[in-house]
Enzyme design. Structure first.
Site, PDB file in Angstrom:
ATOM      1  N   GLU A 175     101.842  60.990  29.685  1.00  0.00           N
ATOM      2  CA  GLU A 175     100.705  60.067  29.655  1.00  0.00           C
ATOM      3  C   GLU A 175     100.380  59.552  31.071  1.00  0.00           C
ATOM      4  O   GLU A 175      99.211  59.445  31.447  1.00  0.00           O
ATOM      5  CB  GLU A 175     101.021  58.903  28.698  1.00  0.00           C
ATOM      6  CG  GLU A 175      99.982  57.825  28.584  1.00  0.00           C
ATOM      7  CD  GLU A 175      98.608  58.298  28.092  1.00  0.00           C
ATOM      8  OE1 GLU A 175      98.464  59.464  27.724  1.00  0.00           O
ATOM      9  OE2 GLU A 175      97.674  57.486  28.143  1.00  0.00           O
TER      10      GLU A 175
ATOM     11  N   HIS B 284     113.777  73.840  36.192  1.00  0.00           N
ATOM     12  CA  HIS B 284     113.546  75.211  35.730  1.00  0.00           C
ATOM     13  C   HIS B 284     112.266  75.807  36.307  1.00  0.00           C
ATOM     14  O   HIS B 284     111.595  76.595  35.642  1.00  0.00           O
ATOM     15  CB  HIS B 284     113.534  75.237  34.198  1.00  0.00           C
ATOM     16  CG  HIS B 284     114.835  74.773  33.630  1.00  0.00           C
ATOM     17  ND1 HIS B 284     115.916  75.604  33.470  1.00  0.00           N
ATOM     18  CD2 HIS B 284     115.242  73.536  33.250  1.00  0.00           C
ATOM     19  CE1 HIS B 284     116.932  74.911  32.979  1.00  0.00           C
ATOM     20  NE2 HIS B 284     116.543  73.641  32.839  1.00  0.00           N
TER      21      HIS B 284
END
Ligand code: F6R
Length: 607
Positions: free
Chosen positions: A480, A503
């Site tokens: 958000e 990652h």
């Protein structure tokens, strides 16, 4: 999205139409226009802001006390004056404004062209104008009914005809339309904000209904001309709620309103003494809800982020399997709805096309549907089996703020409602209710650091790439925070689970890149601290949202926004506040119009 306003009465129509169009500017649009009847039809259209239309109208103001006005957000055809509304027919002096989309417009257009009609625009709306014209034989109301019987899709329309200078005809199917009733005058609009300055008595049309308005009165009918009697009601809206007051922007006003709006969301719903939650809108379905086997949460954008928090709350507190999906994905992927599924549609406007379609898909497959919606009487509110309103008042700022916290709080109450009927003890519920009671005053405290948040924002505002990272309940808050920043400041920002950064996205981190961590003292605090170190050692600048009293965090972060301590499930209600302020300041510092971000619409009623 598009806005409609129409007037019939004894006052000059143009000032009233312009005022209504301005009040609906927040919905997003790219062109505007009016048509006024005064002996003949006068149509004026411009591309750009309503102020451009206002300037054009000042050159030669059309006189008359019957008129229609529109703000368009392009769907069929480019943003040009030709495509702007009102559209006119080529035979009978008919003018129309339209919200929604007509699905069979292409085949209707071909047939009309074969019958000799000449089209001027690429819009689906012009097709309705021509169709009404074909059916017109001296009675506009009947012609509108007949034309709409041929049309498939969604519409709210207002229509004028030169031959009937004292008549305004409006109709709806699937797009909101409210008729404000004054003394010998009517103001019609797609949004109550355009009505409330003139009257608070109003009624809504139902789908497939047409209303003929004159200064003497009105007649409401079905498309087959059966008369119906609408119920006139008091609009639950006052002018103060839709005016800026002492604020520069609606977004800032709404951020600061949150202590009050959340108190209203909770009022009368939390029973501290008995440790339970009372939600009238879903009460009759309590047994069905308790027996549910899974909850599917759905929404788009900010509402999706709130739904994700709802998923965590339902599983964590009420121990009910829950999962969240973008409505736009859910609706087209042939989802499996097992017996005992509840779909929860989360939406501020209650009109988002994808959310509505996902809700219908799940309902058709047997799910019980619950709406978590702000706008009373909106399509989602009407189509769900039951629901809980947010009660945060009208949200005018395009970037959703108070609706987000209202959605999270409502989903928290829904989870407690369920939890207490399943495994949660009275004590635990009482404790959480006590904490919820404190939320408004905690937010007040966070808002006091607005100056500090602005100063910190100034330091980083020229950086073009930001990351927002959080874990657990605060992973959706990271999403958000990033959405808020990008949609109004146009800075590129990504939100993700803090651990996911390793990652791949960690490759983006360069010297000086701002990385916002939600690092409140919850169960994953230590893990977040590890992630902070990983970013820091690669030159990232750390802005942390942390818990008051955390002295350790200062050693790791470049800048810290503090929030009061609270249980982890409730923390998103607090941690999101500094991120809303940060986004708002960033946009203002970069000179953008916070309430009218480019390309955005307040409610997305198209796919
Ligand atoms: C972002 C924003 C949008 C909406 C989304 C869903 O600030 O406002 O992402 O959250 O378009 O809208 P509603 O809640 O009306 O269904």
């Amino acid at each position: 999205m598009c806005g409609i306003v129409a007037y019939i009465g004894s006052n000059p129509a143009v000032p009233l139409l312009l005022e209504g169009l301005k009040r609906m500017e927040y919905r997003g649009y790219d062109s505007a226009g009016v048509a006024v009847l005064n002996g003949e039809l006068q149509v004026v259209k411009t591309v750009g802001r309503v102020s451009v239309l206002e300037d054009r109208l000042q050159e030669k103001p059309p006189e008359g006390s019957v008129g229609i006005g529109h703000t368009r957000w392009a769907t069929h055809g480019d943003t040009t004056e030709r495509n702007a509304h009102p559209h006119t027919d080529d035979r009978n002096g008919i003018a129309i404004i339209h919200n929604g989309t007509i699905e069979n417009y292409a085949s209707l257009k071909t047939a009309l062209q074969e019958r000799g009609h000449k089209f001027d625009s690429e819009t689906d709306t012009e097709v309705i104008a021509m169709l009404i014209s074909e059916f017109y034989d001296g009675d506009l109301e009947k012609a509108v009914q007949a034309a709409l019987r041929e049309v498939r899709g969604a519409y709210a329309i207002a229509v004028l005809c030169e031959n009937e200078p004292d008549t305004l005809v409006v109709a709806r199917k699937g797009s909101p339309l409210i008729i404000g009733v004054g003394a010998s005058e009517f103001v019609v609009a797609s949004d109550p904000t355009a009505i409330v300055a003139h009257t608070t008595q109003a009624f809504e049309l139902d789908d497939y209904q047409v209303c003929k308005l004159t200064r003497e009165g009105f007649r409401t009918s079905t498309l087959d001309d059966v008369s119906v009697t609408p119920k006139i009601q008091q609009l639950e809206l006052d002018l103060e709620q839709i005016e800026l007051g002492s604020y520069d922007t609606f977004m800032m006003k709404e951020i600061f309103e949150q202590p009050r709006s959340l108190s209203t969301t909770m009022r009368g719903r939390l029973d501290k003494r008995d440790g339970k939650v009372v939600l009238g809108g879903i009460g009759p379905y309590a047994r069905e809800l308790v027996r549910a086997r899974q909850f599917l949460m759905t929404g788009q954008g900010t509402a999706y982020h709130a739904a994700l928090i709802g998923e965590y709350l339902l599983e964590d507190l009420a121990k009910i399997p829950a999962k969240t999906e973008y409505a736009s994905e859910f609706r087209y992927r042939n989802p499996i709805i097992v017996d005992g599924t509840v779909i929860v549609a989360v939406s501020q406007s209650g009109e988002t096309a994808d959310t509505l379609a996902a809700l219908r898909e799940a309902s058709d497959r047997g799910a019980l549907s619950i709406g978590v919606v702000n706008v009373v009487g909106s399509s989602i509110a009407r189509e769900t089996d039951a629901g809980v309103y947010l009660r945060v008042g009208p949200e005018i700022g395009v970037a959703s703020t108070k609706a987000f916290t209202g959605q999270v709080l409502t989903l928290m109450m829904l989870s407690l409602f369920m939890a207490r009927r399943k495994f949660m003890s009275v004590d635990t519920c009482q404790h959480l209710i006590e904490e919820l009671d404190q939320v408004p005053s905690y937010i007040e405290r966070i808002l006091e650091s607005d100056d500090q948040i602005r100063t910190v924002t100034e330091k980083y505002v020229n950086q073009e790439n930001w990351l927002f990272l959080g874990r657990g309940y605060n992973y959706p808050v990271a999403l958000e925070g990033a959405l808020k920043l990008k949609e109004i400041s146009y800075i590129h920002a990504e939100g993700m689970p803090a651990a996911e950064m390793k990652h791949g996205p960690i490759a983006l981190i360069t010297d000086g890149m701002p990385v916002v961590f939600i690092a409140n003292q919850g169960p994953q605090y230590d893990k977040v601290m590890l992630n902070i170190e990983q970013v820091k050692s690669r030159g990232g600048r750390i802005i942390a949202v942390a818990t008051e009293g955390d002295t350790e965090i200062r050693k790791h972060a470049d800048d810290v926004f503090f929030v009061p301590p609270i249980s982890d499930p409730l923390s998103p209600l607090l941690t999101v506040i500094p991120l809303q302020l940060l986004a708002c300041h960033a946009a203002m510092l970069r000179g953008h119009d916070v309430d009218k971000p480019r390309n955005l619409a307040k409610s997305v009623t198209v796919e």
